[in-house]
Structures are given as C-alpha cells and as structure tokens.
Design a protein around this motif. Structure first.
Motif, PDB file in Angstrom:
ATOM      1  N   SER A   4      11.648 -70.989   6.792  1.00 42.04           N
ATOM      2  CA  SER A   4      10.956 -70.178   5.807  1.00 42.04           C
ATOM      3  C   SER A   4      10.362 -71.089   4.733  1.00 42.04           C
ATOM      4  N   VAL A   5       9.068 -70.881   4.441  1.00 48.43           N
ATOM      5  CA  VAL A   5       8.394 -71.670   3.418  1.00 48.43           C
ATOM      6  C   VAL A   5       7.745 -70.712   2.434  1.00 48.43           C
ATOM      7  N   CYS A   6       7.949 -70.951   1.169  1.00 50.21           N
ATOM      8  CA  CYS A   6       7.347 -70.125   0.127  1.00 50.21           C
ATOM      9  C   CYS A   6       5.840 -70.359   0.101  1.00 50.21           C
ATOM     10  N   GLY A   7       5.100 -69.273  -0.110  1.00 51.05           N
ATOM     11  CA  GLY A   7       3.642 -69.378  -0.191  1.00 51.05           C
ATOM     12  C   GLY A   7       3.191 -70.351  -1.260  1.00 51.05           C
ATOM     13  N   ARG A   8       3.909 -70.387  -2.373  1.00 53.08           N
ATOM     14  CA  ARG A   8       3.542 -71.318  -3.448  1.00 53.08           C
ATOM     15  C   ARG A   8       3.638 -72.767  -2.984  1.00 53.08           C
ATOM     16  N   ALA A   9       4.647 -73.072  -2.152  1.00 54.30           N
ATOM     17  CA  ALA A   9       4.803 -74.437  -1.646  1.00 54.30           C
ATOM     18  C   ALA A   9       3.602 -74.839  -0.794  1.00 54.30           C
ATOM     19  N   LEU A  10       2.892 -73.834  -0.259  1.00 57.19           N
ATOM     20  CA  LEU A  10       1.705 -74.103   0.549  1.00 57.19           C
ATOM     21  C   LEU A  10       0.422 -73.969  -0.265  1.00 57.19           C
ATOM     22  N   GLY A  11       0.582 -73.702  -1.575  1.00 52.03           N
ATOM     23  CA  GLY A  11      -0.586 -73.606  -2.448  1.00 52.03           C
ATOM     24  C   GLY A  11      -1.174 -72.213  -2.572  1.00 52.03           C
ATOM     25  N   PHE A  12      -0.436 -71.194  -2.144  1.00 47.88           N
ATOM     26  CA  PHE A  12      -0.926 -69.821  -2.219  1.00 47.88           C
ATOM     27  C   PHE A  12      -0.245 -69.071  -3.358  1.00 47.88           C
ATOM     28  N   PRO A  13      -0.969 -68.156  -4.004  1.00 48.19           N
ATOM     29  CA  PRO A  13      -0.326 -67.318  -5.018  1.00 48.19           C
ATOM     30  C   PRO A  13       0.599 -66.314  -4.341  1.00 48.19           C
ATOM     31  N   VAL A  14       1.636 -65.913  -5.048  1.00 46.78           N
ATOM     32  CA  VAL A  14       2.587 -64.923  -4.536  1.00 46.78           C
ATOM     33  C   VAL A  14       2.529 -63.719  -5.472  1.00 46.78           C
ATOM     34  N   GLU A  15       2.088 -62.582  -4.941  1.00 43.77           N
ATOM     35  CA  GLU A  15       1.883 -61.383  -5.738  1.00 43.77           C
ATOM     36  C   GLU A  15       2.885 -60.293  -5.368  1.00 43.77           C
ATOM     37  N   LEU A  16       3.222 -59.462  -6.335  1.00 45.93           N
ATOM     38  CA  LEU A  16       3.982 -58.259  -6.102  1.00 45.93           C
ATOM     39  C   LEU A  16       3.152 -57.127  -6.676  1.00 45.93           C
ATOM     40  N   ARG A  17       2.776 -56.197  -5.817  1.00 50.53           N
ATOM     41  CA  ARG A  17       1.984 -55.059  -6.276  1.00 50.53           C
ATOM     42  C   ARG A  17       2.836 -53.807  -6.175  1.00 50.53           C
ATOM     43  N   TYR A  18       3.022 -53.154  -7.291  1.00 50.34           N
ATOM     44  CA  TYR A  18       3.822 -51.936  -7.353  1.00 50.34           C
ATOM     45  C   TYR A  18       2.936 -50.813  -7.869  1.00 50.34           C
ATOM     46  N   LEU A  19       2.889 -49.730  -7.133  1.00 48.43           N
ATOM     47  CA  LEU A  19       2.095 -48.571  -7.539  1.00 48.43           C
ATOM     48  C   LEU A  19       3.038 -47.403  -7.794  1.00 48.43           C
ATOM     49  N   ALA A  20       3.058 -46.911  -9.003  1.00 49.28           N
ATOM     50  CA  ALA A  20       3.895 -45.762  -9.350  1.00 49.28           C
ATOM     51  C   ALA A  20       3.142 -44.493  -8.954  1.00 49.28           C
ATOM     52  N   THR A  21       3.576 -43.874  -7.875  1.00 45.83           N
ATOM     53  CA  THR A  21       2.916 -42.682  -7.354  1.00 45.83           C
ATOM     54  C   THR A  21       3.756 -41.453  -7.678  1.00 45.83           C
ATOM     55  N   PRO A  22       3.139 -40.401  -8.204  1.00 48.90           N
ATOM     56  CA  PRO A  22       3.892 -39.191  -8.534  1.00 48.90           C
ATOM     57  C   PRO A  22       4.592 -38.595  -7.302  1.00 48.90           C
ATOM     58  N   VAL A  23       5.756 -37.999  -7.532  1.00 50.12           N
ATOM     59  CA  VAL A  23       6.549 -37.425  -6.444  1.00 50.12           C
ATOM     60  C   VAL A  23       5.757 -36.379  -5.662  1.00 50.12           C
ATOM     61  N   ASP A  24       4.983 -35.549  -6.345  1.00 48.63           N
ATOM     62  CA  ASP A  24       4.211 -34.522  -5.645  1.00 48.63           C
ATOM     63  C   ASP A  24       3.211 -35.137  -4.676  1.00 48.63           C
ATOM     64  N   GLU A  25       2.604 -36.255  -5.050  1.00 51.62           N
ATOM     65  CA  GLU A  25       1.664 -36.931  -4.153  1.00 51.62           C
ATOM     66  C   GLU A  25       2.399 -37.531  -2.968  1.00 51.62           C
ATOM     67  N   LEU A  26       3.562 -38.133  -3.208  1.00 49.50           N
ATOM     68  CA  LEU A  26       4.354 -38.673  -2.100  1.00 49.50           C
ATOM     69  C   LEU A  26       4.733 -37.559  -1.126  1.00 49.50           C
ATOM     70  N   CYS A  27       5.121 -36.400  -1.651  1.00 49.17           N
ATOM     71  CA  CYS A  27       5.472 -35.260  -0.798  1.00 49.17           C
ATOM     72  C   CYS A  27       4.269 -34.787   0.011  1.00 49.17           C
ATOM     73  N   ARG A  28       3.111 -34.730  -0.622  1.00 53.88           N
ATOM     74  CA  ARG A  28       1.892 -34.317   0.088  1.00 53.88           C
ATOM     75  C   ARG A  28       1.612 -35.264   1.251  1.00 53.88           C
ATOM     76  N   ARG A  29       1.729 -36.557   1.006  1.00 58.80           N
ATOM     77  CA  ARG A  29       1.486 -37.546   2.055  1.00 58.80           C
ATOM     78  C   ARG A  29       2.511 -37.425   3.179  1.00 58.80           C
ATOM     79  N   LEU A  30       3.764 -37.157   2.801  1.00 59.85           N
ATOM     80  CA  LEU A  30       4.795 -36.993   3.821  1.00 59.85           C
ATOM     81  C   LEU A  30       4.550 -35.742   4.664  1.00 59.85           C
ATOM     82  N   GLU A  31       4.078 -34.672   4.046  1.00 62.69           N
ATOM     83  CA  GLU A  31       3.764 -33.460   4.799  1.00 62.69           C
ATOM     84  C   GLU A  31       2.706 -33.736   5.851  1.00 62.69           C
TER      85      GLU A  31
END
Length: 72
Positions: A4-31
């Motif tokens: 395992s090699v970290c992306g940074r060790a290879l010169g790449f940025p490491v991002e974390l993208r978190y999207l706070a989605t409302p529960v009603d929208e998550l339920c709609r998508r699950l339906e």
C-alpha cells in the motif's frame, strides 16, 4: 504480497468529499433503488437507514484537515 502506497507519496493530492444529504432525499433514492431490484442488492427501508444514521459520525474539522482541499 501487495504494498500500500499513499497517494501523497506518489505526488497526488488526497481528498475527502463529504456531502450532507437530507434523510428524506436518501429515503427517496432508496425507494427508487429498491423498486429497481437490481441483482445483488437488498432492500433498505427508512427504519434501517435511520438506525445506521444514528451510528454515523460526519467528519469534523480536525478530520477534514488531514486531507487536501478538493481541486474542483
């Protein structure tokens, strides 16, 4: 043996993208997903989603600071 090699060790940025989605929208998508009944999927209802959300912890500022800013 895999290595395992970290992306940074290879010169790449490491991002974390978190999207706070409302529960009603998550339920709609699950339906929609549940109606499609794609092979290999199990139906997930609102009760199970809400149970999982009680356990989920959104990333805090301290955790987000461990990652690079998204490029776009």
């Amino acid at each position: 043996m895999t290595r395992s090699v970290c992306g940074r060790a290879l010169g790449f940025p490491v991002e974390l993208r978190y999207l706070a989605t409302p529960v009603d929208e998550l339920c709609r998508r699950l339906e929609v997903r549940n109606r499609q009944g794609a092979p290999g999927t199990a139906p997930v209802g609102r009760e199970l989603l809400e149970e999982c959300l009680r356990l989920f912890q959104a990333p805090g500022d301290d955790e987000l600071a461990l990652f690079d800013e998204p490029l776009s």
